[in-house]
Enzyme design. Sequence first.
Site, PDB file in Angstrom:
ATOM      1  N   CYS A 144      27.792  -0.664  76.296  1.00  8.58           N
ATOM      2  CA  CYS A 144      26.380  -0.465  75.550  1.00  8.58           C
ATOM      3  C   CYS A 144      25.657  -1.761  75.236  1.00  8.58           C
ATOM      4  O   CYS A 144      26.137  -2.714  75.593  1.00  8.58           O
ATOM      5  CB  CYS A 144      26.821   0.164  74.154  1.00  8.58           C
ATOM      6  SG  CYS A 144      27.071   1.937  74.370  1.00  8.58           S
TER       7      CYS A 144
ATOM      8  N   HIS B 268      22.150   0.034  70.616  1.00  3.65           N
ATOM      9  CA  HIS B 268      22.198   0.348  69.117  1.00  3.65           C
ATOM     10  C   HIS B 268      22.613  -0.881  68.630  1.00  3.65           C
ATOM     11  O   HIS B 268      22.694  -2.038  69.335  1.00  3.65           O
ATOM     12  CB  HIS B 268      23.414   1.206  69.031  1.00  3.65           C
ATOM     13  CG  HIS B 268      24.734   0.604  69.653  1.00  3.65           C
ATOM     14  ND1 HIS B 268      25.593  -0.387  69.139  1.00  3.65           N
ATOM     15  CD2 HIS B 268      25.412   0.965  70.726  1.00  3.65           C
ATOM     16  CE1 HIS B 268      26.633  -0.567  69.933  1.00  3.65           C
ATOM     17  NE2 HIS B 268      26.496   0.279  70.724  1.00  3.65           N
TER      18      HIS B 268
END
Length: 150
Positions: A90, A74
């Site tokens: 992440c 992301h």
Amino acid sequence: MQEPLEIVIDKDIHKLALISGDTIVRMYDVGLGGDRTPEGSFVITDKVVNPNGRSNGEFGSRGMQLSNTNYAIHGTNEPDSIGLDESLGCVRMRTGDVEELFALAPQGTPVRIGEDVLPDLTLVPEAKQRYQHTLVPKQNNPNKTYHWLN
């Protein structure tokens, strides 16, 4: 591109490559979470524009969930974290980079994360301009809150 696309993330050098056969289609610098970033094989299972309803939040303007986990590729509202191990696991990308990858990699694209995993590929196209894309409708989900590990 004649081979299917694959995303390969090399934790040693903080790089994400979009690969088709023996061609690196794109290569990006990424932020990771060190040992918290999982290694192994995944697929892009969910793609969303403006995760949690906003483009300037902690997940940036685009997000792509890795299999059925709490991990994702992301954007970030902390661009200085690119190249570092500061996330909770992440894969963080710059806004322009994640928007381009989002447009190029369809749902179901395999993702491989590890150390020293980038192949020795010799064919890398020139990237003088960003891939121009139009957003596909209905890729946002304002009724769902994502809890990816940032």
